[in-house]
Structures are given as structure tokens and as C-alpha cells.
Design an enzyme around this catalytic site. Sequence first.
Site, short mmCIF file in Angstrom:
data_model
loop_
_atom_site.label_atom_id
_atom_site.label_comp_id
_atom_site.label_asym_id
_atom_site.label_seq_id
_atom_site.Cartn_x
_atom_site.Cartn_y
_atom_site.Cartn_z
N ALA A 143 52.68 29.32 14.92
CA ALA A 143 52.76 30.50 16.05
C ALA A 143 52.13 31.83 15.25
CB ALA A 143 54.10 30.78 16.65
N ARG A 175 22.19 49.01 53.78
CA ARG A 175 23.36 48.82 54.25
C ARG A 175 24.48 48.33 53.20
NH1 ARG A 175 22.92 45.59 59.94
NH2 ARG A 175 20.85 45.16 59.18
#
Length: 464
Positions: free
Chosen positions: A387, A15
Site C-alpha cells: 500500500a 433547437r
Amino acid sequence: MTLSIVIMAAGKGTRMKSARPKVLHTLAGQPMLGHVIGTTATLQAAQQIVITGHGAEQVESAMRAAFAQAPLQFVRQEPQLGTGHAVQQAVPVLPDEGTTLILNGDTPLIQARTAQALVDACGGQRLALLTITLDDATGYGRIVRDASGQNVLAIVEHKDASPEQRAIREVYTGMMAAPTALLKRWLARLTNDNAQGEYYLTDVVAMAQADGVSVVAAQPQSEVEVLGVNSPAQLADLERRHQRAQAERLMEQGVRLADPARFDLRGTLEAGRDVEIDVNCVFEGCVQLGDEVRIGANCVIRNAVIRAGAVIHPFTHIDGDKDGATVGEGALIGPFARLRPGAQLGPEVHIGNFVEVKNSTLARGAKANHLAYLGDATVGERVNYGAGAITANYDGANKHRTVIEADVHVGSNCVLIAPVTLGEGATIGGGSTIGKDAPAGQLTVARAKQVSLSGWQRPRKTPK
């Protein structure tokens, strides 16, 4: 008294509708069978015998890897002809004395105290069954008692039960403890004279009665301990029950959960005072949170130590894996940051959005706030990492280290080609590609000269 533990884990789990063996489906981040083995390891049994069948090689390999130090033995049930037939496969490796405890590999949340209570109820002389009363007993074997209600006479499987017997709400959980010598004798007498043509372990109850052996029952402290899994829906239900229980335990310790229904713990979590955790956070492996730590929404944290006062902003992913990761006191991480194995961040470090840190040490006050990568780096105090800056740590064959000393300022969009050292107080001009050491206290720039071309025109599309 010798204790042997037998864990039945041979079923296919039809199942589940999965190629994966049922007992390897995970609950709280661990295979169901792993939960049972881990729990019973605390009982100090002389041997733990796992009965495998469907997907046996996969199950055995996974459990050997997860429990390399445990006294695990594996026997195979091929074909699968019922629970009694399964335990019969363990008979050749069982001793002739002591007690045998039989558990289910697909009932993952059994607690050690309940397993021990079952062993104690057996006492080396009685057949002890783990039973529980359920509102819906569908699918479970029913406990049939005598007129006094004190003695267990039989267990009747649901598919063989009469309508009157199906009305019984006390059920057998599939777990029992028995004197090993008697169990081996009973197993040898099992037959498959039933509707399914299978050998039922539950038939030993009638045999015990016939031999004048007392049949007793023990009960768990919670229903969740004995709930088995046969379908994805049952697994999901058990997962949520388990997670809710873990959430309640943490809240009792003072942790503030924004919504305990949206919390997942797949390992261990230790939390100090005044810890706050927002919704949809997942904790895996071993995680420690210091006092006043705040975890934003939608974070995933695995194998990490986060020290007092740190703030983990939303959508941050911290994965310490085997090397671990550490976030220092008062540090600010995220949102949308990623810390990988070996990330060791000191106090008051800032790691901002879309910054990735791997196998790197950042000292007090270092900052990498936007769109950057630090891999295999040693970063000093108060460094400002711009950055778009990255450490190029891999040359195609080997990893190399970048050293950035205290008070260095790295401009935006720089590439630091390791191995390289930036001296204390150095400034790296934006857009530079640095392949040689930069002197302390100086400005280092490595980029092409800017040129403007007069009279240049942008290309135009040719008309069709």
C-alpha cells in the site's frame, strides 16, 4: 450501376441550443453524422458526398479524422435555403448516370439494409421514397397518394399542409433514391414558391409525376431508423431507444444484465457465456468479455479485453485507449481501481482499491491491493506490491521503466525511482526510497534512521 450517396448535414440545429453543429452531437459515443457515414460505407458507393453549412469546418475536420480511408467529398450550402437547395450544391460532383441515395446526417440509426432496399426500389429508373407510418406525424412531410392508395402523388410539408393533409399518418422520412440524371434535371427546375421561401427537395415528386416516372415507397424495419434529432430531448429519447435495443441483443445472446435500462454501449461489446453485468456500466470502443466475467456496478470500460473468470468490482475504470488493456483469467480488479493504456494483467492478478496501473505488465498472481501506482513497470509472478508504493517513472523529460522480478515483496509507502530493477525474491522495507538496483533474495532498506528526542515538547499557541 454507379451509386452516389449524398448526406445532408448543413443545418444549424437551433433547437439544440448549442454552439456545436447539430450533426456532431453524439449518440452512443459517436457523432450522429458518423453513424450515417459508417453505415453507408458498407454499401460500397462510388462516392459519399456530405453537404455541410453551419460549422462546416468543424464538421469536415471531424469526419476526415474519423473516416480517413472513406471516399468522402464535402460541398457547402451557404446560405441554407432548404433541402432542395442543399442537394443542388452536390450536382457539380455527381455523375450523369447511376443512382443517387439521399440521407440525413441527423437521422443516425438508419440501417444498411434499409438504405439498400431504397436503392433497390429505385432500380435506376424510379423515384423511391423512404416512408413510415407514425402515431404522431407532427413536423413531417405527409405522403399524398392517389385514390387507389398505390401511387404517391406528392409530399406536402407539415407547415404547408391543410388540416386534412395533416391528418395523414404516412410521412416522408427525408430520405430518397433517384436516377442521378433525372435528379439533376429536377433539381434545376426547383423554385421557392412556398410559405418559407425555400427550395424543397420534396417538389421532385410532382416533377417525376409530370415526367411519367413512377414514384414508389420503401419502409424501414423499425421506426428508430428514421427518427431525426432536433432537440436535446429527442437525442436523449433516441439514445435510450438505441441502448435498449443493444441491451436486448446482448440478453438474447445470454448476457445477464441486472437492469437493461441502466446500460450503455458506445462501441462494440463481445461477450462469452455466463457474463454478468451490474447496473450503470458504460462500455466504449471495442470491449471483449470472456466466459463467466462479472462486471460490478458503475464501471466504465473502454478498449479492453477481459478474459474468462475475471471479476471487475464496482466503480472500476479501465481505459485502454489506443494501446488497449488486458485483464487475465481469474483476475480480481477493484473496487475503485484504474487501468490505463498499456495495462497488461496476467492470470489471477489482484488490483485493489485506489490502485492505478499504466503501461505495465503484471505476471500471474501479482498483487497490488491498496493505494498504489504502477507506471511503466514489468512485474513478475507472485509479486506483492504494498500500500502506498509508487514507481517514480518520470524524470521531468523522459519516462523510465521499473523491473520487479518474481516473488519480490515491496513494503508499504515505498518509492521506486526508475530506471531500477528489484531482483527475484527481494524484499523492500516499508518507507524506502529505492534509486539503485536491489539484489535478489535480500532485504533492502533505504530510509532515515529513527530518532526519539527526550524532553521535546510540541509547540503551543501563544495566548492573545
